[in-house]
Design an enzyme around this catalytic site. Structure first.
Site, short mmCIF file in Angstrom:
data_model
loop_
_atom_site.label_atom_id
_atom_site.label_comp_id
_atom_site.label_asym_id
_atom_site.label_seq_id
_atom_site.Cartn_x
_atom_site.Cartn_y
_atom_site.Cartn_z
N SER A 120 0.68 -1.14 0.06
CA SER A 120 -0.04 -0.05 -0.18
C SER A 120 0.79 1.15 0.13
CB SER A 120 -1.32 -0.39 0.94
OG SER A 120 -1.89 1.02 1.00
N ASP A 196 -10.24 -5.95 -3.06
CA ASP A 196 -9.42 -4.60 -2.74
C ASP A 196 -10.55 -3.61 -2.43
OD1 ASP A 196 -7.88 -2.26 -2.14
OD2 ASP A 196 -5.94 -3.46 -1.87
N HIS A 229 -7.89 -5.72 1.32
CA HIS A 229 -6.28 -5.10 0.74
C HIS A 229 -5.55 -5.59 2.04
CE1 HIS A 229 -4.23 -1.36 0.04
NE2 HIS A 229 -4.08 -1.37 1.27
#
Length: 263
Positions: A120, A196, A229
């Site tokens: 991320s 995600d 995620h």
């Protein structure tokens, strides 16, 4: 700044490759070490794992905890130029300069064999650090990176706060801009989950993929159905990433063909 290190058994015989992991928003130096399950394979492959914190924790700055995506736990791996952040939030220099020196001075890390990856915000950081310092890193990968930060709310908020409203300095920290003109010397691996919730608005892997195609950058984007995620996603595919880096870093154990886990 705090950081965590895992030392493999092979380090008893000499210096070993160092693989740096940059974590995402709200994480600390402990998150990857606790949740990813990477140590078993790092022991097999002879990889020293290094995971820094995601921001300074002291001294505290006014408003550093006002939002979860800026300030504490959200350094975005840039060298801030705006006050008050510029005095302490210099994550890019920390990751690429200060931290490797500390690690090499205190642990059996081979500075000629360094790789970097992240998740991320940390995936963004890993891409930027490697693209801007190709001589320093021999391998590069990312999980669900913020791949075009100038085109997403997270990135624009962070860049405006740390770098200022003048966007002329922002491209130095945008991986999609960087890779379009300065490709990395080795292939790049990116894993992304199709479930995600941040994929469409924040991550933009398609923008990065297009920039790689235009510059001729060898690049593998693996889309995994049903994955979100979180760290279950990372724990599922971390073995692939460690083997990917081990091959390019010349780790101590021969690595079998990377397995695929698409569902």
């Amino acid at each position: 700044m705090r950081f965590a290190v895992y030392e493999p058994p092979q380090a008893r015989q000499g210096r070993v490759p160092a693989l740096y992991y940059l974590a995402g928003l709200t994480c600390t130096e402990e998150t990857f070490m606790i949740k990813a399950g990477a140590q078993r394979l790092a022991a097999e492959l002879g990889l020293l794992l290094v995971a820094p914190d995601t921001s300074p924790r002291q001294p505290r700055l006014p408003g550093d905890d006002a939002s979860w995506d800026f300030g504490l736990g959200a350094g975005f791996y840039v060298d801030a130029t705006e006050a008050p952040w510029s005095a302490h939030y210099r994550l890019y220099s920390y990751v690429t300069r200060e931290l490797p020196e500390l690690v090499a001075a205190n642990f059996p890390a081979d500075r000629q064999r360094q790789g970097i990856f992240g998740h991320s915000m940390g995936g963004h950081g890993a891409l930027v650090c490697a693209l801007r310092n190709p001589d320093q890193y021999r391998s590069l990968s990312a999980f669900a990176p913020i791949a075009a930060p100038m085109q997403c709310p997270w990135g624009r908020k962070a860049f405006a706060g740390y770098l200022g409203a003048d966007e002329s300095a922002w491209p130095d920290y945008d991986a999609s801009v960087l890779v379009a003109t300065r490709p990395f010397h080795s292939p790049i691996l990116v894993d992304q989950g199709t479930a995600d919730k941040f994929l469409a608005e924040q991550l933009n892997p398609d923008v990065f993929a297009d920039a790689c195609r235009r510059s001729g950058q060898p690049f593998e984007l693996r889309m995994h159905a049903g994955y979100d995620h979180g760290y279950w996603f990372i724990a599922t595919f971390v073995e692939d990433h460690l083997r990917w880096h081990a091959r390019q870093l010349g780790a101590n154990i021969a690595c079998p063909r990377m397995a695929r886990h698409d569902v």
